[in-house]
Scaffold this motif. Structure first.
Motif, PDB file in Angstrom:
ATOM      1  N   ARG A  11      45.131  21.223  46.413  1.00  0.00           N
ATOM      2  CA  ARG A  11      44.041  22.191  46.449  1.00  0.00           C
ATOM      3  C   ARG A  11      43.881  22.812  47.835  1.00  0.00           C
ATOM      4  O   ARG A  11      43.571  23.991  47.961  1.00  0.00           O
ATOM      5  N   VAL A 389      42.503  18.843  42.497  1.00  0.00           N
ATOM      6  CA  VAL A 389      42.916  19.163  41.140  1.00  0.00           C
ATOM      7  C   VAL A 389      42.751  17.902  40.282  1.00  0.00           C
ATOM      8  O   VAL A 389      43.204  16.833  40.650  1.00  0.00           O
ATOM      9  N   LEU A 610      39.032  21.325  38.350  1.00  0.00           N
ATOM     10  CA  LEU A 610      38.760  20.697  39.638  1.00  0.00           C
ATOM     11  C   LEU A 610      37.744  19.581  39.498  1.00  0.00           C
ATOM     12  O   LEU A 610      36.935  19.573  38.565  1.00  0.00           O
TER      13      LEU A 610
END
Length: 663
Positions: A11, A389, A610
């Motif tokens: 991320r 993630v 997320l």
């Protein structure tokens, strides 16, 4: 991380650092957070949504304490969604245990085998031949013995005489086996003894009306109060179906004792150390004389850790459970906050988990020239702000196994039950007792001999081997072997495959479409970081329009991706096309995500792209390693950290984002 971690998407772009976790079990402590937001081991945490029973509750043993869902375990797709089977949400489930080698002593079990063999070899009923299994003062234990004997040897009947259990031939079985095959008689008697509400049993097609009449008359005469029979025609053949009568129509008035039997539930907090949740449950069930399926919990926890979680056991009073607490502690199980409750716990009924972790031997990556303190601070701040993630962790698939759970799930979705049976029983590396049993099965195909080698605590493997011994290793045996496992275990493998696809889809989505919601993405309009869950319904999912993309209406933490199933919709962009092509690649383009022969149904759900850690704190500690006095002492740094995650999110995945490597 299992499953090609090198391809998984990060991320944020900080450097990260090296370190190791789970060096000791106390380095990884997991504590459930209940629906009130309290840690379950906190003295201030409420005991849960309970209805208290009178303080003078009596330990009334249920008449049917071993009554199991043997033949007609139904799939409740509205109650079991995909989030019910991740690491925190339910790998297993209950396991009905009828293993007489566990319940009886070795000598008694051998004597019973010889007695049963003698009865089988006789050509007529042996009315005066009986055997004693011994004295069982505990009523619950007697119930287990009665049901296990009748399940293993359907042609025998049991009786209690002043706490002594006696076994003799059941003349009704002999009479029925003169009308139908011995195998059908055995299956019918197991169906009858299980007494599963709403269940039915169908005999093989029989075109001789006079013979069918004889079977009808026998069943009516012997079991008419319990069962009703009916002939029906299918595919040009006529067969007899037997159903349990609706117990609600019975005239007998329910007694207070009946009410107590149904309402005895005891809740407690379980602390375990380096032990699998299912192994802990199997041990407690054997000691209490109940089934593993009588235990319920909100989620499965790590083995290599110290964990705290809520559990409920039915048919056991708080007094009985408390009396066994010292014995459980010798196994590494500590029970606290024992109290009466009104119902079992449902999977996923938790707000999340708190993790108290130690990462040892911290070092910068080889390419870094920055100091460790600044690397750690940057990493933590990035993950707190940007999240990570929300991949499924390696525990979902079996990180140390050659044949992983998603491979088994794929074969199940293709309805290849024989291949999945062999995959399930594949030996791993090592020469422990479990692997020796599996290797013997692979080499010989002899389920009976392999069962004798399989450790007693491996309940799932033993149940499957027992079914294979009874039904063979062909297609019927493959189906029966899987049906011998609890529903939650069967469906777990399907969910493992769907989880693997979700991980790959998340990677594709971020690499292809970037870090902002785009047209065709699926979003949850009112989602917030603290309450994101997988139980989002399709009606709550919105498809991003072109105008909404241009205006930046949504954020990436509102994007969800579907777990494949028969009740989900897919993104209306290139990600949706990816799902279809990926399923086709695995031979599942026409898959309905239902396997009727195994009573499995996967509706699917939506998982947030997320996830974010909450209440994050950490500290660094440096010690001098002075073990080698001839060299300059080496400074070793470890890091302690504490954070909360939503249910079904993985701490190992969060750590991977922080450290930029597999921890």
């Amino acid at each position: 991380m299992a499953g090609g971690s090198a391809s998984l998407h990060f991320r944020s772009l900080h450097e990260g650092f090296h370190g190791s976790i789970k060096n000791l079990t106390q380095d990884f402590v997991v504590t459930e957070i209940d629906l009130h937001g309290q840690l379950v081991n906190s003295p201030d945490a409420p005991e849960g949504p309970i209805i208290r029973i009178n303080d003078d509750i009596k330990d009334v043993p249920p008449k049917d304490s071993i009554r199991a869902k043997l033949l007609t375990e139904e799939t409740h797709s509205n109650e079991i969604t995909i989030d019910a089977v991740c690491l925190n949400d339910g790998e297993v489930s209950g396991q009905e245990c009828y293993d007489l080698s566990v319940i009886l002593s070795s000598s008694t079990n051998k004597s019973l085998e010889h007695f049963a063999s003698t009865i089988r070899g006789c050509s007529e009923v042996q009315k005066n031949l009986e055997m004693s299994l011994g004295v069982f003062p505990d009523k619950h234990q007697r119930a287990v013995v009665h049901s296990a004997v009748k399940y293993t040897y359907p042609f025998l009947m049991t009786a209690t005489n002043h706490e002594e259990i006696l076994v003799r031939e059941d003349p009704d079985f002999r009479e029925l086996s003169n009308l139908v095959s011995v195998e059908e008689a055995e299956d019918f008697f197991r169906f009858k003894d299980a007494k599963v509400p709403g269940s039915k049993y169908t005999f093989s097609p029989d075109d001789i009306k006079e013979h069918r009449t004889s079977v009808h008359h026998f069943l009516s005469r012997k079991f008419g109060k319990l069962l009703e029979t009916k002939s029906f025609m299918e595919h040009g053949r006529t067969a007899i179906t037997v159903r349990l009568r609706d117990r609600g129509r019975r005239a007998r008035k329910r007694t207070a004792a009946d009410q107590d039997e149904q309402e005895i539930y005891t809740g407690f907090t379980l602390r375990k150390d380096n032990l699998e949740t299912l192994e802990a449950i199997s041990y407690m069930a054997a000691e209490l004389g109940v089934l593993p399926s009588d235990f319920s919990y909100a989620g499965i926890k790590d083995k290599r850790a110290i964990t705290y979680q809520l559990m409920v056991v039915k048919k056991i009073s708080p007094e009985r459970l408390l009396a066994k607490a010292d014995m459980f502690e010798r196994k590494g199980l500590q029970l606290s906050k024992i109290h009466p409750v009104s119902e079992p716990i449902r999977l996923g009924r938790l707000a999340g988990n708190r993790f108290d972790l130690v990462i040892r031997d911290l070092k910068p990556h080889a390419c870094s020239f920055r100091d460790l303190e600044s690397l750690v601070k940057e990493a933590v701040e990035n993950v707190k702000t940007l999240g990570f993630v929300n991949y499924y962790g390696p525990q979902r698939f079996g990180s140390s196994q050659k044949v992983q759970a998603d491979q088994v799930g794929l074969a199940l979705l293709k309805e290849d039950t024989v291949n999945t049976m062999w995959l399930f029983l594949s030996p791993e590396e090592g020469d422990d007792h479990e692997n020796k049993a599996k290797q013997h099965f692979y080499q010989t195909g002899n389920a009976k001999e392999s069962l004798a080698l399989m450790p007693l605590h491996k309940a799932r493997e033993r149940m499957m081997l027992r079914a294979l011994h009874r039904y063979g290793t062909g297609p019927e045996g493959g189906v029966q072997a899987w049906l011998s496992l609890p529903h939650s275990m069967r469906v777990f493998y399907l969910h493992a495959y769907c989880s693997r696809l979700w991980n790959e889809a998340a990677c594709f989505r971020l690499q292809t479409l970037g870090p902002r919601p785009v047209q065709g993405d699926l979003v949850v309009v009112h989602a917030c970081r603290e309450s994101q869950k997988e139980d989002t319904h399709a009606s709550q999912v919105h498809v991003v329009t072109s105008a909404e993309e241009l205006e930046g209406v949504f954020s990436l933490d509102q994007v969800v991706l579907p777990m494949p199933g028969n009740s989900v919709k897919y993104p209306e962009n290139t990600v949706g096309s990816w799902y279809r092509e990926r399923l086709e690649q695995d031979g599942l383009s026409s898959c309905r995500f239902r396997i009727s022969s195994l009573k499995l149904n996967v509706p699917g759900c939506y998982r947030p792209l997320l996830s974010y850690p909450r209440n994050f704190s950490y500290s660094l500690h440096t010690n001098k390693d002075t073990q080698d006095t001839e060299q300059k002492p080496e400074h070793r740094t470890h890091m302690t950290m504490t954070f909360n995650l939503n249910a079904s999110c993985y701490a190992t995945v969060c750590l991977r984002e922080i450290m930029k490597c597999d921890p």
